[in-house]
Design a protein around this motif. Structure first.
Motif, PDB file in Angstrom:
ATOM      1  N   ARG A 144      -3.466  -6.955   2.578  1.00 55.35           N
ATOM      2  CA  ARG A 144      -2.774  -5.767   2.069  1.00 55.35           C
ATOM      3  C   ARG A 144      -1.283  -5.829   2.389  1.00 55.35           C
ATOM      4  O   ARG A 144      -0.891  -6.267   3.461  1.00 55.35           O
ATOM      5  CB  ARG A 144      -3.301  -4.518   2.774  1.00 55.35           C
ATOM      6  N   MET A 146       2.037  -4.308   3.655  1.00 52.78           N
ATOM      7  CA  MET A 146       2.462  -3.226   4.552  1.00 52.78           C
ATOM      8  C   MET A 146       3.623  -3.740   5.414  1.00 52.78           C
ATOM      9  O   MET A 146       3.858  -4.957   5.444  1.00 52.78           O
ATOM     10  CB  MET A 146       1.302  -2.772   5.442  1.00 52.78           C
ATOM     11  N   PRO A 147       4.334  -2.849   6.076  1.00 54.33           N
ATOM     12  CA  PRO A 147       5.421  -3.312   6.938  1.00 54.33           C
ATOM     13  C   PRO A 147       4.865  -4.252   8.013  1.00 54.33           C
ATOM     14  O   PRO A 147       3.780  -4.016   8.543  1.00 54.33           O
ATOM     15  CB  PRO A 147       5.944  -2.024   7.575  1.00 54.33           C
ATOM     16  N   ASP A 149       5.525  -4.685  11.051  1.00 61.38           N
ATOM     17  CA  ASP A 149       5.198  -4.071  12.335  1.00 61.38           C
ATOM     18  C   ASP A 149       3.803  -3.449  12.343  1.00 61.38           C
ATOM     19  O   ASP A 149       3.088  -3.523  13.344  1.00 61.38           O
ATOM     20  CB  ASP A 149       6.227  -2.983  12.677  1.00 61.38           C
ATOM     21  N   LEU A 150       3.440  -2.853  11.223  1.00 64.94           N
ATOM     22  CA  LEU A 150       2.110  -2.248  11.147  1.00 64.94           C
ATOM     23  C   LEU A 150       1.033  -3.317  11.154  1.00 64.94           C
ATOM     24  O   LEU A 150      -0.016  -3.173  11.789  1.00 64.94           O
ATOM     25  CB  LEU A 150       1.979  -1.399   9.885  1.00 64.94           C
ATOM     26  N   GLN A 154      -1.823  -3.747  13.926  1.00 71.63           N
ATOM     27  CA  GLN A 154      -3.238  -3.712  13.552  1.00 71.63           C
ATOM     28  C   GLN A 154      -3.985  -4.924  14.106  1.00 71.63           C
ATOM     29  O   GLN A 154      -5.131  -4.818  14.538  1.00 71.63           O
ATOM     30  CB  GLN A 154      -3.345  -3.675  12.015  1.00 71.63           C
ATOM     31  N   PHE A 191      -7.208  -7.733   1.495  1.00 68.68           N
ATOM     32  CA  PHE A 191      -6.823  -6.967   0.309  1.00 68.68           C
ATOM     33  C   PHE A 191      -8.040  -6.396  -0.379  1.00 68.68           C
ATOM     34  O   PHE A 191      -9.059  -7.059  -0.512  1.00 68.68           O
ATOM     35  CB  PHE A 191      -6.067  -7.884  -0.670  1.00 68.68           C
TER      36      PHE A 191
ATOM     37  N   PRO B 158      -4.381  -0.274  17.573  1.00 70.16           N
ATOM     38  CA  PRO B 158      -3.344  -0.276  16.532  1.00 70.16           C
ATOM     39  C   PRO B 158      -2.400   0.916  16.636  1.00 70.16           C
ATOM     40  O   PRO B 158      -1.203   0.791  16.379  1.00 70.16           O
ATOM     41  CB  PRO B 158      -4.163  -0.229  15.243  1.00 70.16           C
ATOM     42  N   THR B 162       1.546   0.676  17.284  1.00 77.93           N
ATOM     43  CA  THR B 162       2.425   1.244  16.262  1.00 77.93           C
ATOM     44  C   THR B 162       3.489   2.140  16.894  1.00 77.93           C
ATOM     45  O   THR B 162       4.666   2.054  16.530  1.00 77.93           O
ATOM     46  CB  THR B 162       1.606   2.044  15.231  1.00 77.93           C
TER      47      THR B 162
END
Lengths: 191, 191
Positions: A144, A146-147, A149-150, A154, A191, B158, B162
């Motif tokens: 997926r 996403m930024p 950092d995220l 995760q 994804f 997570p 974050t």
DNA sequence: AACTAAAATGAATATATATTCATTTATATT
DNA sequence: AATATAAATGAATATATATTCATTTTAGTT
């Protein structure tokens, strides 16, 4: 010219520091104790490291370097994304389980006031190969979008928390549980 | 009988401590600074708290209590598991994003040498309602069966990471990103 | 073998800071 | 209004510990 530095002392100092930080945290770390545990006089520490802050920052960088290169071990750009992802993820998990003190030193130190700007920047730089790899996966729509950092949060978050739990309680992971953790990681970002 | 304690001082001390720890960590925390920031004399701190360790441990418990009850806010045993899971997860995320210093204080303190056995045990106890809820989900085969520590690590990890990222870089999450994080959490643990 | 320069030592020093306590101030009770 | 009691003060004290430095030891050089 004269008596040379004994480079093996650096390792002895690092090991002693690591051991003591593990036992009583960054707070409790005393230079006199480090010297004793490393088998040398207090003053000797200051021949190898300007002061306590420098010592800890250099240990951090050394650990982070080693951790990063071991995580990327066996990386081959020719392999499929999924295979590489699996390989790196397991490298990281096994590394973390095998040497939790080292991983927690890195993780915890990253949020203390000891960490200098320069050290932080040098540490971040070491993650670049991993970041490039993950970017690719997003571009190819395998994971997926996403930024970064995220995504890192995760993926790393559960592993950090797991080794923290492993430390306090004496949780031991079975192969099936490790596989389960991997599946959770993969499912969450796929994804 | 005589002059009563000014209970509002406890809050002032807690706030000052939190602010200072956020700025320079547990290491840099000085009692004189706390007193100054809280608008009182150094000695006054010792009327309300036996010593620095007690002060920090009590602040930890207070924060953890508040965090836990806010996370469980709106919990209704009559709701479906999935709905409750969503509600608690978002409670936790929003709480973490809104007050990262408080969350990080808890998280980081849990791994310092300041934390006493008793405090740790009291803190763990607060998580029990959450744990009971999650156990249920596993029993009903709504979420995968695994050791509770792993499940908590998977869910909390997570979020902690974050907010750490949010602190250093100035990451701001869009609603879509929050939703994305929830989906990752749910997918990872769903049966 | 004598010499040199740097490493190594660890007691002494400097510093930082947690805690105490004699004194002052404020509030409740009589 | 007087008294008693505990809170509040903050300078003084105690302690802990990082760092220095005069001295000794060691390894390379001549």
């Amino acid at each position: 010219m004269a008596r040379p530095k004994d480079e093996t002392k650096i390792d002895a100092i690092f090991e002693a520091t690591l051991k003591l930080v593990q036992k009583s945290g960054f707070n409790g770390l005393k230079m006199a104790d480090v010297a004793k545990a490393a088998g040398m006089a207090t003053g000797t520490l200051y021949i190898y490291f300007k002061n306590k802050d420098v010592l800890i920052n250099e240990l951090f960088l050394s650990l982070k370097q080693s951790k990063t290169s071991r995580m990327m071990a066996g990386y081959d750009a020719a392999d499929s994304f999924a295979d590489t992802f699996r390989k790196l993820w397991f490298n990281y998990l096994e590394l973390s389980l095998a040497e939790p003190e080292r991983m927690l030193f890195i993780e915890q130190f990253a949020h203390t006031s000891f960490l200098t700007k320069k050290t932080k920047q040098q540490g971040d730089q070491m993650l670049e190969p991993l970041i490039a790899f993950l970017e690719q996966g997003m571009q190819k729509k395998i994971i997926r979008k996403m930024p970064m950092d995220l995504l890192l949060s995760q993926l790393m978050g559960p592993i950090y928390e797991t080794i923290k739990a492993q430390q306090s309680k004496k949780l031991v992971l079975t192969p099936a549980q490790k596989q389960g953790m991997f599946e959770m990681a993969w499912r969450s970002v796929a994804f």
